[in-house]
Design a protein around this motif. Sequence first.
Motif, PDB file in Angstrom:
ATOM      1  N   TYR A   6       0.842  -1.196   0.000  1.00 50.30           N
ATOM      2  CA  TYR A   6       0.000   0.000   0.000  1.00 50.30           C
ATOM      3  C   TYR A   6       0.881   1.252   0.000  1.00 50.30           C
ATOM      4  N   PRO A   7       0.473   2.268  -0.743  1.00 54.90           N
ATOM      5  CA  PRO A   7       1.302   3.477  -0.803  1.00 54.90           C
ATOM      6  C   PRO A   7       1.225   4.309   0.467  1.00 54.90           C
ATOM      7  N   SER A   8       0.360   3.954   1.397  1.00 51.43           N
ATOM      8  CA  SER A   8       0.186   4.764   2.601  1.00 51.43           C
ATOM      9  C   SER A   8      -0.140   3.864   3.778  1.00 51.43           C
ATOM     10  N   LYS A   9       0.502   4.173   4.910  1.00 48.81           N
ATOM     11  CA  LYS A   9       0.243   3.407   6.133  1.00 48.81           C
ATOM     12  C   LYS A   9      -1.192   3.640   6.620  1.00 48.81           C
ATOM     13  N   LEU A  10      -1.664   4.872   6.504  1.00 45.26           N
ATOM     14  CA  LEU A  10      -3.033   5.193   6.914  1.00 45.26           C
ATOM     15  C   LEU A  10      -4.045   4.366   6.127  1.00 45.26           C
ATOM     16  N   LEU A  11      -3.777   4.271   4.827  1.00 46.71           N
ATOM     17  CA  LEU A  11      -4.641   3.489   3.944  1.00 46.71           C
ATOM     18  C   LEU A  11      -4.602   2.026   4.349  1.00 46.71           C
TER      19      LEU A  11
ATOM     20  N   TYR B  60      -1.748  13.549  -0.674  1.00 50.35           N
ATOM     21  CA  TYR B  60      -1.517  13.079  -2.033  1.00 50.35           C
ATOM     22  C   TYR B  60      -0.182  13.627  -2.507  1.00 50.35           C
ATOM     23  N   CYS B  61       0.551  12.796  -3.228  1.00 51.14           N
ATOM     24  CA  CYS B  61       1.875  13.178  -3.719  1.00 51.14           C
ATOM     25  C   CYS B  61       1.744  14.421  -4.597  1.00 51.14           C
ATOM     26  N   SER B  62       2.567  15.438  -4.339  1.00 51.83           N
ATOM     27  CA  SER B  62       2.481  16.680  -5.104  1.00 51.83           C
ATOM     28  C   SER B  62       3.023  16.506  -6.521  1.00 51.83           C
ATOM     29  N   VAL B  63       3.739  15.419  -6.770  1.00 46.10           N
ATOM     30  CA  VAL B  63       4.293  15.190  -8.107  1.00 46.10           C
ATOM     31  C   VAL B  63       3.332  14.364  -8.964  1.00 46.10           C
ATOM     32  N   CYS B  64       2.896  13.202  -8.445  1.00 46.83           N
ATOM     33  CA  CYS B  64       2.122  12.275  -9.295  1.00 46.83           C
ATOM     34  C   CYS B  64       0.658  12.160  -8.855  1.00 46.83           C
ATOM     35  N   HIS B  65       0.293  12.782  -7.718  1.00 52.14           N
ATOM     36  CA  HIS B  65      -1.066  12.733  -7.187  1.00 52.14           C
ATOM     37  C   HIS B  65      -1.463  11.363  -6.648  1.00 52.14           C
ATOM     38  N   ASN B  66      -0.479  10.475  -6.501  1.00 49.42           N
ATOM     39  CA  ASN B  66      -0.744   9.196  -5.843  1.00 49.42           C
ATOM     40  C   ASN B  66      -0.998   9.459  -4.357  1.00 49.42           C
ATOM     41  N   ILE B  67      -1.711   8.547  -3.705  1.00 50.92           N
ATOM     42  CA  ILE B  67      -1.944   8.685  -2.279  1.00 50.92           C
ATOM     43  C   ILE B  67      -0.606   8.504  -1.548  1.00 50.92           C
ATOM     44  N   SER B  68      -0.438   9.192  -0.435  1.00 54.66           N
ATOM     45  CA  SER B  68       0.867   9.175   0.220  1.00 54.66           C
ATOM     46  C   SER B  68       0.732   9.665   1.645  1.00 54.66           C
ATOM     47  N   ASP B  69       1.612   9.196   2.538  1.00 51.52           N
ATOM     48  CA  ASP B  69       1.619   9.753   3.895  1.00 51.52           C
ATOM     49  C   ASP B  69       2.515  10.975   3.974  1.00 51.52           C
TER      50      ASP B  69
END
Lengths: 204, 204
Positions: A6-11, B60-69
Amino acid sequence: MSFTEYPSKLLEDAVNEFASLPGIGRKTAFRLVMYLLKRDSGEVERFGESIIRLHREIRYCSVCHNISDTGICAICSDEKRDRSVVCVVENIQDVMAIENTRQYRGVYHVLGGIISPVDGIGPSDLRIDTLEEKVKAGGIKEVIFALSTTMEGDTTNFYLFRRLGRYNILLTTLARGVAVGDELEYTDELTLGRAINNRNPYHQ
Amino acid sequence: MSFTEYPSKLLEDAVNEFASLPGIGRKTAFRLVMYLLKRDSGEVERFGESIIRLHREIRYCSVCHNISDTGICAICSDEKRDRSVVCVVENIQDVMAIENTRQYRGVYHVLGGIISPVDGIGPSDLRIDTLEEKVKAGGIKEVIFALSTTMEGDTTNFYLFRRLGRYNILLTTLARGVAVGDELEYTDELTLGRAINNRNPYHQ
């Protein structure tokens, strides 16, 4: 690979929580979480808070052990209900199932389970003492055993009969309109309504 | 009848919240809530809080808009990834689906949807401007269109081709190993991996 699943721990945390629910796999859990992410944050906070409040604030009726927002539930505090008839059920789902038949005007006693040696549940794990105290205190004419028609239900019926048989009250069971092996909460309202109207004296 | 369908407002609220999720009916929602009631209150609070935190803290990642912590996601901040190749996807589920093939070493650009006139989603609702800016800024050799092989995906591909065709970069699409009409996120890893390896130049 540096990439974790998962790209995020919260997710991941949220997916894990949903996947811990019965009947919800990881794929479904992920879709539910993605759906929540798309909703308004107000709605999602309300969701989270309703879960937290459920456990923090829920209460159980001090008389019948049914779930309740107040100290005594709506059924026990209803003056129109006949308190001389007590219907013994396994859990609150069964209270709701019987209420939905609109055939019953007495009150309930929720055992909180049934005797099941396989699951390690004995009579002392259930609210049987408080039931006997109620009967002993007087004013009760009839106790209806409305448990599932399974082996465990039959065992519990038998045990209750032994505990309550010494008091001068009528002990009844649901009519055998409920198919043997069926869980009470899934029985259709017509069958269940008929079963509670045709209840019979309990005998071994 | 004084009896409302649920004996408790807290219970009813929680059931309503679960029943608002896609694919979960009232019966299932009720069973999930009853299951939660039986669990430790610590576990249930963790559940509720994970839902609340998800919405409050997710970024959300400021570069690719993928979800991110974090401000920049793990993929965009990974030095080993090839930033000259950008894979355009509809949503983060598709990023995860492609990552799971372990075939792709470039970076992503998450559109946040696809053009769908029926649902009222036009190009301005998607993150297409930031994609064009990235391409205009230089350093990108190839943009891969990895959208679902549906009518909407084809429309979006065509629109992206018109926007990006003027720049001197390679525009490719996934190989037609992905069956027409399939949603990308449900494609098996083998097919999806092959499709990304056999990607072809985009032509109208």
